[in-house]
Motif scaffolding. Structure first.
Motif, short mmCIF file in Angstrom:
data_model
loop_
_atom_site.label_atom_id
_atom_site.label_comp_id
_atom_site.label_asym_id
_atom_site.label_seq_id
_atom_site.Cartn_x
_atom_site.Cartn_y
_atom_site.Cartn_z
N MET A 1 0.86 -1.19 0.00
CA MET A 1 0.00 0.00 0.00
C MET A 1 0.89 1.24 0.00
O MET A 1 1.70 1.44 0.90
N SER A 2 0.76 2.05 -1.02
CA SER A 2 1.53 3.29 -1.09
C SER A 2 0.69 4.45 -0.59
O SER A 2 -0.49 4.55 -0.92
N GLU A 3 1.30 5.30 0.24
CA GLU A 3 0.61 6.47 0.77
C GLU A 3 1.36 7.73 0.35
O GLU A 3 2.58 7.73 0.27
N LEU A 4 0.58 8.78 0.11
CA LEU A 4 1.15 10.05 -0.29
C LEU A 4 0.35 11.18 0.37
O LEU A 4 -0.87 11.23 0.24
N PHE A 5 1.06 12.07 1.07
CA PHE A 5 0.47 13.29 1.60
C PHE A 5 0.80 14.39 0.60
O PHE A 5 1.94 14.52 0.18
N ARG A 6 -0.20 15.21 0.24
CA ARG A 6 0.06 16.28 -0.72
C ARG A 6 -1.03 17.33 -0.65
O ARG A 6 -2.10 17.12 -0.08
N LEU A 7 -0.74 18.48 -1.29
CA LEU A 7 -1.76 19.51 -1.47
C LEU A 7 -2.72 19.06 -2.56
O LEU A 7 -2.30 18.46 -3.56
N ALA A 8 -3.98 19.36 -2.38
CA ALA A 8 -4.98 19.05 -3.41
C ALA A 8 -4.83 20.03 -4.56
O ALA A 8 -4.34 21.16 -4.38
N THR A 9 -5.27 19.61 -5.73
CA THR A 9 -5.31 20.48 -6.90
C THR A 9 -6.76 20.55 -7.37
O THR A 9 -7.59 19.73 -6.97
N VAL A 10 -7.04 21.50 -8.23
CA VAL A 10 -8.41 21.64 -8.75
C VAL A 10 -8.83 20.36 -9.47
O VAL A 10 -10.01 20.01 -9.47
N GLU A 11 -7.88 19.63 -10.03
CA GLU A 11 -8.20 18.37 -10.69
C GLU A 11 -8.76 17.34 -9.72
O GLU A 11 -9.41 16.37 -10.13
N ASP A 12 -8.52 17.51 -8.42
CA ASP A 12 -9.04 16.59 -7.39
C ASP A 12 -10.46 16.94 -6.96
O ASP A 12 -11.05 16.21 -6.15
#
Length: 174
Positions: A1-12
């Motif tokens: 299971m890969s996890e990623l923390f990130r800022l959202a973008t309008v594409e989300d």
């Protein structure tokens, strides 16, 4: 299971709207009128563009989101809101993982803030005790009439810096 923390973008935005509406269904059933509970695609996009909306992805699917913004009318510390966890992964620590990451990595370490705040309704049966277990303490309440009370909570992330900031504020007031 890969996890990623990130800022959202309008594409989300579409994925975030879907997740948020599913996560906030119990809030709507309680009759609590949080903006996220009745979000629209426009509101989601505005939140992403005007605040720091973070997501936790698991295997390239967004499973949780939380937004950090300012709320100067109430507090000088960063304010967290729009916290949602996919109901399919509830009670698995996903929300706690994202909350802790934003508190420590973003607010305390990157921004250098000594404290963070958030708010909820006193009508919600389990949110206040949950946040208190995570180290938050009540610091302000506002009467919202039929809606009950808005309860603002604060968590001190760096005690020494917090005391120093408090001391500076007291000196300014005198």
């Amino acid at each position: 299971m890969s996890e990623l923390f990130r800022l959202a973008t309008v594409e989300d935005a579409e994925e975030l709207l879907n997740l948020t509406l599913r996560a906030y269904e119990p809030i709507r059933e309680l009759g609590i009128k949080f903006p996220a509970a009745t979000a629209t695609i426009e509101l989601v996009k505005e939140n992403i563009q005007n605040s720091r909306c973070y997501v936790l992805e698991s295997d390239k699917k967004i499973v949780a989101t939380i937004t950090a913004r300012t709320y100067k009318e109430i507090t000088n510390w960063p304010f967290l809101w729009w916290f949602a966890v996919d109901p399919l992964v509830k009670k698995k620590g996903v929300g706690s993982k994202l909350l802790t990451w934003v508190e420590e990595t973003i607010i305390r370490d990157q921004l250098g803030e000594p404290a963070v705040t958030l708010a909820t309704s006193d009508r919600h049966p389990w949110l206040i005790p949950m946040y208190e277990r995570k180290g938050y303490e009540r610091f302000f309440e506002v009467d919202q009439g039929e809606e009950g009370k808005g309860v603002f909570l604060r968590k001190i992330l760096h005690p020494e810096r917090y005391e120093l900031e408090k001391h500076k504020e007291l000196q300014k007031a005198n």
